[in-house]
Scaffold this motif. Structure first.
Motif, PDB file in Angstrom:
ATOM      1  N   GLU A   1      -6.914   0.621   2.652  1.00 34.44           N
ATOM      2  CA  GLU A   1      -6.324   2.117   3.268  1.00 34.44           C
ATOM      3  C   GLU A   1      -7.334   3.100   2.919  1.00 34.44           C
ATOM      4  OE1 GLU A   1      -3.573   2.324   5.070  1.00 34.44           O
ATOM      5  OE2 GLU A   1      -2.999   0.307   4.870  1.00 34.44           O
TER       6      GLU A   1
ATOM      7  N   THR B   1       1.767   3.031   7.711  1.00 34.69           N
ATOM      8  CA  THR B   1       1.794   2.251   6.585  1.00 34.69           C
ATOM      9  C   THR B   1       3.261   2.040   6.118  1.00 34.69           C
ATOM     10  OG1 THR B   1      -0.422   2.929   5.674  1.00 34.69           O
ATOM     11  CG2 THR B   1       1.239   1.944   4.103  1.00 34.69           C
TER      12      THR B   1
ATOM     13  N   PRO C   1       0.909  -1.335  -0.007  1.00 34.62           N
ATOM     14  CA  PRO C   1       0.046  -0.148   0.175  1.00 34.62           C
ATOM     15  C   PRO C   1       0.787   1.246   0.118  1.00 34.62           C
ATOM     16  CG  PRO C   1      -0.278  -1.089   2.276  1.00 34.62           C
ATOM     17  CD  PRO C   1       0.859  -2.017   1.262  1.00 34.62           C
TER      18      PRO C   1
END
Length: 426
Positions: free
Chosen positions: A156, A420, A114
């Protein structure tokens, strides 16, 4: 006829004058994606400015009525523009707009992790671009790494805060850019002016003014006559004056009335607080304490008056004061004196500088008078350092509170991005 500037804007987007709005938007996103891919982010602002000028020119009324009657090609949906822009980055996306939520489904083979995809999306979906793309109401962007339709390998999301009219008004107290960026920039400018010897000498009178107003404000709030002079001297009448007391009280009442009329909290709160302090200092405070506060208030004013003016950057005053404009130079001047005095007393505490004994005109100064009232050198040093630290804490606290209040979505997005990135590196 197109102006030279407008012609250059079209050339920057590799377009011919007269191109449709959909073609202009598509070219902008295509070039922006290329600049991001090449790492030339500094040129994005120039590209955006050219795009905005072209769009603004197209939105102006046409002088020729026959030209206005010409049919215009259907604009390309924002979803398709985003999909094309992502394709330029090597990402195939399914784009869906549902109210204030934008959903982006990416091919998981092209975006297995991501973090790289989120970095590209945050750069493309800048809040400055959203309104002109028909996405001004978007508040949340959901991103999915799809291995099959409706089957996500990762999910996300991040919040976006589109521009508001206040963000475009530098005199608005709700302007998120001025509150987060211009305010610390004004403080930094004041610090730099204090740090350089030439500017410090040229602006030295600002320090004198704040120092003398420190003496005068104590006298006024205690119902005494005082005239702060820019020559480094403030004559004060030790006798109470009914004229001064009610004169200051009337001014505070006018401030409260103006704040009430314009429904502004800060002037009302300030007027009430000062009126209560004025009553105590005029009628209840002993003459001995008044004398001590007068001598203390010179350097003390360099702290508390400056800190009050600095934090007032975030609070609207009655329209008469035009505070939205004048707060910028006032904060620079207040920061010039505040941080200069703070630095000097920090040096005194470290033993690198002596207490400022004496006065501008020779003879005993404020520090000698405080000593005469029983203040030790250490008490003088500790008191001014504690006052400076307290005022600095208030300034920082007001700034942090304002930024958190106005930018919580952006900060939450940055926190998610950091999480992340951290999870990806692990």
């Amino acid at each position: 006829m197109q102006s030279n500037d407008l012609a250059r804007d079209y050339a920057l987007l590799n377009l011919q004058p007269g191109a449709s709005l959909s073609a202009i938007n598509a070219a902008y996103f295509r070039h922006k994606a290329r600049l991001i891919q090449q790492g030339q982010r500094a040129q994005i602002e120039t590209l955006r400015t050219a795009w905005e000028r072209i769009v603004a020119d197209l939105q102006q009324p046409l002088a020729d009525p026959t030209a206005a009657a010409q049919p215009e090609a259907d604009p390309q949906p924002a979803e398709q523009l985003l999909a094309d822009a992502l394709r330029q980055q090597g990402l195939t996306a399914q784009v869906s707009l549902q109210g204030t939520h934008l959903h982006l489904g990416l091919n998981v083979l092209e975006a297995p992790e991501p973090y790289p995809a989120m970095r590209v999306l945050r750069a493309l979906l800048n809040p400055l671009d959203l309104p002109k793309l028909g996405l001004k109401d978007v508040t949340t962007i959901h991103v999915y790494g799809l291995s099959a339709p409706k089957q996500a390998e990762w999910r996300e999301k991040f919040e976006t805060a589109p521009l508001t009219p206040d963000d475009l008004d530098p005199f608005s107290f709700k302007n998120r850019f001025s509150n987060a960026l211009y305010f610390p920039a004004a403080l930094l400018l004041g610090i730099l002016l204090q740090a350089f010897p030439l500017s410090h000498r040229l602006l030295w009178g600002i320090d004198v003014w704040f120092h003398e107003f420190g003496h005068a404000t104590v006298a006024w709030l205690a119902g005494r006559r005082a005239i702060p002079l820019p020559l480094g001297f403030t004559p004060i009448d030790p006798a109470r004056s009914i004229f001064v007391y009610f004169g200051v009280l009337i001014l505070l009442g006018l401030m409260f009335w103006a704040g009430h009329r314009e429904k502004k909290r800060w002037p009302r709160l300030l007027a009430i607080s000062l009126a209560m302090l004025q009553f105590y200092m005029t009628w209840l405070m002993s003459p001995n304490r008044f004398d001590v506060l007068v001598y203390f208030g010179g350097i003390g004013g360099e702290f508390y008056i400056c800190a009050l003016l600095i934090v007032s950057f975030y609070f609207a005053l009655p329209q008469y004061f035009q505070w939205g404009l004048y707060r910028y130079p006032v904060v620079v001047g207040a920061a010039f004196t505040f941080f200069g005095s703070l630095w000097n007393w920090r040096q005194v505490r470290r033993g690198l500088q002596d207490i400022p004994w004496g006065s501008m005109w020779g003879g005993d100064g404020d520090m000698e008078m405080l000593s005469a009232y029983g203040w030790s050198n250490q008490r003088i040093i500790d008191t001014y350092n504690h006052l400076g630290s307290l005022c600095l804490s208030v300034v920082i606290g007001v700034y942090v509170y304002t930024v958190l209040k106005q930018h919580h979505r952006w900060l939450a997005g940055q926190w998610e991005q950091w999480q992340t990135a951290w999870s990806t590196r692990r």
